[in-house]
Motif scaffolding. Structure first.
Motif, PDB file in Angstrom:
ATOM      1  N   GLN A  80     -17.802 -16.760 -12.207  1.00  0.00           N
ATOM      2  CA  GLN A  80     -18.494 -17.779 -11.119  1.00  0.00           C
ATOM      3  C   GLN A  80     -18.587 -18.700 -10.481  1.00  0.00           C
ATOM      4  O   GLN A  80     -17.724 -19.515 -11.516  1.00  0.00           O
ATOM      5  CB  GLN A  80     -19.426 -18.380 -12.276  1.00  0.00           C
ATOM      6  CG  GLN A  80     -21.226 -18.748 -11.793  1.00  0.00           C
ATOM      7  CD  GLN A  80     -21.982 -19.213 -13.260  1.00  0.00           C
ATOM      8  OE1 GLN A  80     -21.309 -19.429 -14.639  1.00  0.00           O
ATOM      9  NE2 GLN A  80     -23.079 -19.930 -12.817  1.00  0.00           N
ATOM     10  N   CYS A 120     -17.829 -22.445  -8.290  1.00  0.00           N
ATOM     11  CA  CYS A 120     -18.187 -23.921  -8.353  1.00  0.00           C
ATOM     12  C   CYS A 120     -19.178 -24.254  -8.352  1.00  0.00           C
ATOM     13  O   CYS A 120     -20.082 -25.385  -9.077  1.00  0.00           O
ATOM     14  CB  CYS A 120     -16.670 -25.067  -7.965  1.00  0.00           C
ATOM     15  SG  CYS A 120     -16.610 -26.076  -8.801  1.00  0.00           S
ATOM     16  N   LYS A 154     -22.324 -23.796 -10.811  1.00  0.00           N
ATOM     17  CA  LYS A 154     -22.076 -24.439 -11.750  1.00  0.00           C
ATOM     18  C   LYS A 154     -22.474 -25.742 -12.216  1.00  0.00           C
ATOM     19  O   LYS A 154     -23.258 -26.465 -12.434  1.00  0.00           O
ATOM     20  CB  LYS A 154     -20.856 -24.274 -12.381  1.00  0.00           C
ATOM     21  CG  LYS A 154     -19.839 -23.521 -13.082  1.00  0.00           C
ATOM     22  CD  LYS A 154     -18.884 -23.597 -14.016  1.00  0.00           C
ATOM     23  CE  LYS A 154     -18.339 -22.040 -14.982  1.00  0.00           C
ATOM     24  NZ  LYS A 154     -17.830 -20.665 -14.375  1.00  0.00           N
ATOM     25  N   ARG A 155     -21.817 -26.318 -10.751  1.00  0.00           N
ATOM     26  CA  ARG A 155     -22.456 -27.627  -9.913  1.00  0.00           C
ATOM     27  C   ARG A 155     -24.322 -27.436 -10.170  1.00  0.00           C
ATOM     28  O   ARG A 155     -24.998 -28.618 -10.416  1.00  0.00           O
ATOM     29  CB  ARG A 155     -21.872 -27.974  -8.963  1.00  0.00           C
ATOM     30  CG  ARG A 155     -20.298 -28.832  -8.577  1.00  0.00           C
ATOM     31  CD  ARG A 155     -19.740 -29.295  -7.631  1.00  0.00           C
ATOM     32  NE  ARG A 155     -21.262 -30.162  -7.325  1.00  0.00           N
ATOM     33  CZ  ARG A 155     -20.531 -31.695  -7.330  1.00  0.00           C
ATOM     34  NH1 ARG A 155     -19.665 -31.973  -7.790  1.00  0.00           N
ATOM     35  NH2 ARG A 155     -21.300 -32.504  -6.648  1.00  0.00           N
ATOM     36  N   VAL A 199     -16.663 -30.034 -11.151  1.00  0.00           N
ATOM     37  CA  VAL A 199     -16.555 -29.110 -12.530  1.00  0.00           C
ATOM     38  C   VAL A 199     -15.211 -29.148 -11.724  1.00  0.00           C
ATOM     39  O   VAL A 199     -14.785 -28.513  -9.769  1.00  0.00           O
ATOM     40  CB  VAL A 199     -17.476 -28.558 -11.670  1.00  0.00           C
ATOM     41  CG1 VAL A 199     -16.840 -26.749 -12.707  1.00  0.00           C
ATOM     42  CG2 VAL A 199     -19.237 -28.483 -12.247  1.00  0.00           C
ATOM     43  N   GLU A 240     -12.546 -25.857 -11.224  1.00  0.00           N
ATOM     44  CA  GLU A 240     -12.413 -24.608 -11.688  1.00  0.00           C
ATOM     45  C   GLU A 240     -10.948 -24.439 -12.260  1.00  0.00           C
ATOM     46  O   GLU A 240     -10.090 -24.733 -11.463  1.00  0.00           O
ATOM     47  CB  GLU A 240     -12.048 -23.100 -10.611  1.00  0.00           C
ATOM     48  CG  GLU A 240     -14.263 -23.257 -10.337  1.00  0.00           C
ATOM     49  CD  GLU A 240     -14.839 -22.701 -11.156  1.00  0.00           C
ATOM     50  OE1 GLU A 240     -14.339 -22.294 -11.906  1.00  0.00           O
ATOM     51  OE2 GLU A 240     -15.941 -23.271 -11.319  1.00  0.00           O
ATOM     52  N   SER A 272     -13.734 -23.414 -17.583  1.00  0.00           N
ATOM     53  CA  SER A 272     -14.409 -24.089 -16.644  1.00  0.00           C
ATOM     54  C   SER A 272     -14.235 -25.927 -16.911  1.00  0.00           C
ATOM     55  O   SER A 272     -13.887 -25.714 -17.810  1.00  0.00           O
ATOM     56  CB  SER A 272     -15.347 -23.781 -15.451  1.00  0.00           C
ATOM     57  OG  SER A 272     -15.220 -23.007 -14.546  1.00  0.00           O
ATOM     58  N   ILE A 305     -16.367 -26.094 -20.472  1.00  0.00           N
ATOM     59  CA  ILE A 305     -17.471 -25.909 -20.406  1.00  0.00           C
ATOM     60  C   ILE A 305     -17.978 -24.465 -20.739  1.00  0.00           C
ATOM     61  O   ILE A 305     -17.261 -23.422 -19.998  1.00  0.00           O
ATOM     62  CB  ILE A 305     -18.459 -25.166 -18.627  1.00  0.00           C
ATOM     63  CG1 ILE A 305     -18.087 -27.120 -17.800  1.00  0.00           C
ATOM     64  CG2 ILE A 305     -19.506 -25.048 -18.719  1.00  0.00           C
ATOM     65  CD1 ILE A 305     -18.031 -26.922 -16.662  1.00  0.00           C
ATOM     66  N   LEU A 344     -23.013 -22.328 -19.864  1.00  0.00           N
ATOM     67  CA  LEU A 344     -23.677 -23.458 -19.447  1.00  0.00           C
ATOM     68  C   LEU A 344     -24.113 -22.440 -18.646  1.00  0.00           C
ATOM     69  O   LEU A 344     -24.227 -21.431 -18.304  1.00  0.00           O
ATOM     70  CB  LEU A 344     -22.678 -23.739 -18.376  1.00  0.00           C
ATOM     71  CG  LEU A 344     -23.372 -24.845 -17.104  1.00  0.00           C
ATOM     72  CD1 LEU A 344     -24.050 -25.978 -17.198  1.00  0.00           C
ATOM     73  CD2 LEU A 344     -22.561 -25.092 -16.177  1.00  0.00           C
ATOM     74  N   MET A 372     -26.056 -25.966 -22.636  1.00  0.00           N
ATOM     75  CA  MET A 372     -24.525 -26.292 -21.919  1.00  0.00           C
ATOM     76  C   MET A 372     -23.958 -26.556 -23.626  1.00  0.00           C
ATOM     77  O   MET A 372     -23.956 -27.705 -23.975  1.00  0.00           O
ATOM     78  CB  MET A 372     -24.453 -27.234 -21.439  1.00  0.00           C
ATOM     79  CG  MET A 372     -23.987 -27.647 -20.848  1.00  0.00           C
ATOM     80  SD  MET A 372     -22.679 -28.696 -19.550  1.00  0.00           S
ATOM     81  CE  MET A 372     -24.015 -30.073 -20.293  1.00  0.00           C
TER      82      MET A 372
END
Length: 143
Positions: A5, A7, A10-11, A80, A82, A89, A113, A116, A121
């Protein structure tokens, strides 16, 4: 097939408002308290609200005032990070003022992380307590 996955996604998942329900400790036994983010004790972070704005990478967390806790908003700039494909992450942040100026003196924090999703989270950070390594676990739910 392993799907990595990126960046960006995830943001997007991080963006919004989260409740920090629980702060716990792994890799150590005993009853202790920790000052986290050079700010407040772990008990003060429980129940705090975290807001991440995706479009300009700013946000805040809000501590409820109490006899133990210095309440109010703490403003942050976040990103975030990576790492190599098999590594977790990280969420990194540093403190800014309400005009988005850096007040951290370059000091920042990185949390792994672990989980998430759209609704939950889990972040983890490794700290030293009385010279012993301890993992702090932060459990959030999306508001």
């Amino acid at each position: 097939m392993f799907h990595f996955q990126g960046c960006r996604s995830k943001r997007n998942l991080l963006s919004g408002t989260w409740a920090l329900n629980d702060v716990s400790f792994e890799n150590n036994t005993g009853n202790f308290k920790a000052v986290l983010f050079n700010d407040v004790e772990d008990i003060c972070l429980e129940g705090s609200e975290w807001f991440f704005r995706d479009n300009n990478s700013t946000g805040r967390y809000t501590i409820a005032p109490s006899t133990l806790c210095n309440g109010g908003d703490r403003y942050i700039r976040w990103s975030v990070v990576e790492r190599a494909e098999n590594y977790t992450s990280q969420l990194q942040f540093k403190f800014i003022d309400e005009r988005n100026k850096d007040i951290s003196g370059g000091l920042g924090y990185r949390l792994n992380i672990e989980t998430l999703t759209e609704n939950m989270m889990v972040l983890k950070s490794n700290v030293q307590v009385d010279g012993q390594p301890v993992t702090v676990v932060y459990n959030f739910t999306k508001k």
